[in-house]
Design an enzyme around this catalytic site. Sequence first.
Site, PDB file in Angstrom:
ATOM      1  CB  THR A   1      -1.118   0.054   1.299  1.00 20.16           C
ATOM      2  OG1 THR A   1      -0.129   0.069   2.381  1.00 20.16           O
ATOM      3  CG2 THR A   1      -1.652  -1.059   1.481  1.00 20.16           C
TER       4      THR A   1
ATOM      5  CD  GLU B   1      -5.217  -2.484   1.488  1.00 23.91           C
ATOM      6  OE1 GLU B   1      -5.495  -2.182   0.122  1.00 23.91           O
ATOM      7  OE2 GLU B   1      -4.716  -1.940   2.553  1.00 23.91           O
TER       8      GLU B   1
ATOM      9  CE  LYS C   1     -18.613  11.545  14.692  1.00 22.57           C
ATOM     10  NZ  LYS C   1     -18.450  10.253  15.409  1.00 22.57           N
TER      11      LYS C   1
ATOM     12  CD1 TRP D   1     -18.380  12.089  11.159  1.00 24.68           C
ATOM     13  CD2 TRP D   1     -19.379  10.296  10.193  1.00 24.68           C
ATOM     14  NE1 TRP D   1     -17.851  10.729  11.586  1.00 24.68           N
ATOM     15  CE2 TRP D   1     -18.401   9.505  11.077  1.00 24.68           C
ATOM     16  CE3 TRP D   1     -20.063   9.371   9.356  1.00 24.68           C
ATOM     17  CZ2 TRP D   1     -18.194   8.421  11.385  1.00 24.68           C
ATOM     18  CZ3 TRP D   1     -19.574   7.927   9.541  1.00 24.68           C
ATOM     19  CH2 TRP D   1     -19.044   7.656  10.370  1.00 24.68           C
TER      20      TRP D   1
HETATM   21  P1  ADP Z   1      -3.721   4.077  -0.669  1.00 22.07           P
HETATM   22  O1  ADP Z   1      -4.260   3.308   0.502  1.00 22.07           O
HETATM   23  O2  ADP Z   1      -2.187   4.263  -0.579  1.00 22.07           O
HETATM   24  O3  ADP Z   1      -4.255   5.136  -1.211  1.00 22.07           O
HETATM   25  P2  ADP Z   1      -4.770   2.350  -2.838  1.00 22.07           P
HETATM   26  O4  ADP Z   1      -4.613   2.516  -4.125  1.00 22.07           O
HETATM   27  O5  ADP Z   1      -5.006   0.945  -2.422  1.00 22.07           O
HETATM   28  O6  ADP Z   1      -3.651   2.987  -1.882  1.00 22.07           O
HETATM   29  O7  ADP Z   1      -5.988   2.962  -2.227  1.00 22.07           O
HETATM   30  C1  ADP Z   1      -7.223   2.567  -2.127  1.00 22.07           C
HETATM   31  C2  ADP Z   1      -8.255   3.542  -1.490  1.00 22.07           C
HETATM   32  O8  ADP Z   1      -8.378   4.306  -2.548  1.00 22.07           O
HETATM   33  C3  ADP Z   1      -9.506   3.246  -1.076  1.00 22.07           C
HETATM   34  O9  ADP Z   1      -9.560   2.585   0.302  1.00 22.07           O
HETATM   35  C4  ADP Z   1     -10.571   4.471  -1.079  1.00 22.07           C
HETATM   36  O10 ADP Z   1     -10.278   5.437   0.122  1.00 22.07           O
HETATM   37  C5  ADP Z   1      -9.649   5.316  -2.444  1.00 22.07           C
HETATM   38  N1  ADP Z   1     -10.789   4.957  -3.748  1.00 22.07           N
HETATM   39  C6  ADP Z   1     -10.473   4.119  -4.609  1.00 22.07           C
HETATM   40  N2  ADP Z   1     -11.341   4.232  -5.356  1.00 22.07           N
HETATM   41  C7  ADP Z   1     -12.229   5.186  -5.100  1.00 22.07           C
HETATM   42  C8  ADP Z   1     -13.459   5.831  -5.671  1.00 22.07           C
HETATM   43  N3  ADP Z   1     -13.955   5.501  -6.752  1.00 22.07           N
HETATM   44  N4  ADP Z   1     -13.828   6.844  -4.739  1.00 22.07           N
HETATM   45  C9  ADP Z   1     -13.575   7.117  -3.680  1.00 22.07           C
HETATM   46  N5  ADP Z   1     -12.387   6.660  -3.110  1.00 22.07           N
HETATM   47  C10 ADP Z   1     -11.664   5.536  -3.821  1.00 22.07           C
END
Ligand code: ADP
Length: 546
Positions: A185, A330, A436, A441
Site C-alpha cells: 500500500t 488489498e 466530525k 459528519w
Molecule cells: P492508498 O491506500 O495508499 O491510497 P490504494 O490505491 O490501495 O492505496 O487506495 C485505496 C483507497 O483509494 C480506497 O480505500 C479508497 O479510499 C480510495 N478509492 C479508490 N477508489 C475510489 C473511488 N472510486 N471513490 C473514492 N475513493 C476511492
Amino acid sequence: MQSTMQDVPLTLGFLLRHGLANFGKSKVVTCTGEGTRETTFREVGEQAAQLANGLAGMGIRDGDRVATFQWNNAEHLVSYLAIPGMGAVLHTLNVRLFTEQLVYVANHAEDRVIIVDGSIVALLAKALPEMKTVEHVLVHGGDGAELQGMGPTISRYEDVVGSQPTTFDWRTDLDERSAAAMCYTSGTTGNPKGVVYSHRSVYLHSMAACMGSAFGVGEQDRVLPVVPMFHANAWGLAYAAWMAGADMIMPDRYLQAEYLCPLMTNERPTIVAGVPTVWSAVLRYAVENNVDVSFLRTVICGGSAVPLSLMKGFQEQLGVRVVQAWGMTETSPLAAIAHAPAGVTGEEEWTYRARTGRVFAGVECRIVDDAGAELPADGEAVGEFEVRGPWVTASYYQGDDPERFSDDGWLRTGDVGTLDDMGFMQITDRSKDVIKSGGEWISSVDLENTLMDAEGVLEAAVIAVPDDRWSERPLAAVVREAGSQITAEQLRDKLSAHLARWQLPERWTFIDEVPKTSVGKFDKKVLRKQYADGDLDVQELAPPPS
Ligand code: ADP
C-alpha cells in the site's frame, strides 16, 4: 459427493500459455516520447522465457522475490509474466516512493533481484546501499554505472537475458494458493503494508476484469493503462489484456496529457484507466486542442472519488463514457464498478454512475458501526465498509496491522459511507479524513465534488481542522483555473445550493496545487501538516446571511 471436474490449478503459467498459444499476434505498443515501438505477444512470451531462464541461472527458485522498478512498458509486461510464470514472486516497487520507504519495502519483502529501467537508475541508487537482501540488479537500457560498488552484482539486462533460450517450461503445476505477486500500500499513514496475491486470486481477478459487467475486455480491445503497473498491478489490466488477447498500449514514463493525447490519437485505444487527476488533465487538453478521442469505449477512473463534472465533461465534450470503479491494493484491486442498473437513463443514470460503485461478483460488502455491528444496507446508514472475497487479502504480509481484519475475517477498508439494497456503495470519506463537526459528519468527498463542479475551479481538497467550538471544521483548499478570480464567498454560495448551512466551510485557502501522493491522489496528510505548521494562507469568512 465430489465433482468429476479436472483439478487444474489456476496459475499465471496457465494464463501465460493461453495468451501465447492463442493471441501471439496481439500487439504491445510502448510510447518512446517521440513515437512508439511495437512488439507482439509472441515476442513478449519469448522474452519472458529468456528472462525466466536468466533468473533461474542466477539461482532464483520458487517463492523468491524478484522486484521491478519499471514503467508501464513492454519490458515490465515481460517481468509480469516471467516472474510468477516461473514460480517466483513479482514485487512491483513504486518508483515514486521516498528513499526510506523504498528501502523499507525491499527489505521487508526480502527482494533478491531488482529489474530496473535505465532511466531511473539514479532513484534506485539512493536506496540500494540500504537494501539488505538484494543480490543482483538487472539494468534494462543502460549499464547501471551509478549502482556499481554498492554490494549487489550489477548487470546489463541484455547481457544476462539476451542469449537465453526463448522457451521455458512455464509452471502450471504450482499450488494455486502460493504467492504470485506482491504489492505494498502506498503508506499514506505509517509504513507501507505488503499484500501478497496468489496465483488463484490473480487468475480469478483477471477473469472478473474481463467480464461484461466489469470492463468487458476482449480481443477487439486496445487497453491503455495509465495507472502504473506498480500501483495495484495496474488494476489488473495487464493480466486481463493478456488473458483476452487485447492489444496493450503502454505510456512508459510519458503520463502527461500532451503525450497521452497524441498516443491515443495514433493508437486508438478502446479502454483506458487512471486516477481522476490524469483524466481531468486529459479532458482540458483535449478540449483546448480539439483532440478527437471518440474511439474510446471506456475510461476507467478510480483510486479516489471521481467528480461528476469530470464524467459529464467527458460525455458532453468528448462523447466518451467514464466509468467509476472502487478498490484497494488489498482487493487486487477491483471490488465495485458504478454501472447504472438496467433501464435507468437520463439524469437518474448519473445519480448511479456518480456513486462509488456497485459491488461485483466475487466480492461481498457490508457496513458496520464503530463497534463492528452490521448496519442496514438501506442507503442511509453510514458506517465503515468491510469486504471479503477470493481476491481480497486475509492479512498483511508478516501479519502487520492485524486490527484491519474483523474477527470473522473481513477486511476493514477504512472507507466510510453508505450501501444500498442494490449493492451501490457511496463513500463519503476515508476514516482518517472524516470531518466530525459538533458530533455530525461532514463529507469531504461531497464538498470536493461540488467545488470541482464550479466554474473556475481546477482542484479542491477539504480537510478537517481543529475548532474550539465544534471540535473540527472543514477547511477548503482550492486551486483556481488559470485566469479565474473566483472568491471564497462565491464558492460558498455555490455550495449552499447543495449542502446544509452547517456543512459550509468558513475557512478557505487558495493554493497553486493540491499535494499528491506517489500514485497521484490528493495527499491530505501534507495539507493537514501545512495547516498545522501555519504554511497556508487561510481566509475566514463571516457566517453567511441567514
Ligand atoms: P492508498 O491506500 O495508499 O491510497 P490504494 O490505491 O490501495 O492505496 O487506495 C485505496 C483507497 O483509494 C480506497 O480505500 C479508497 O479510499 C480510495 N478509492 C479508490 N477508489 C475510489 C473511488 N472510486 N471513490 C473514492 N475513493 C476511492
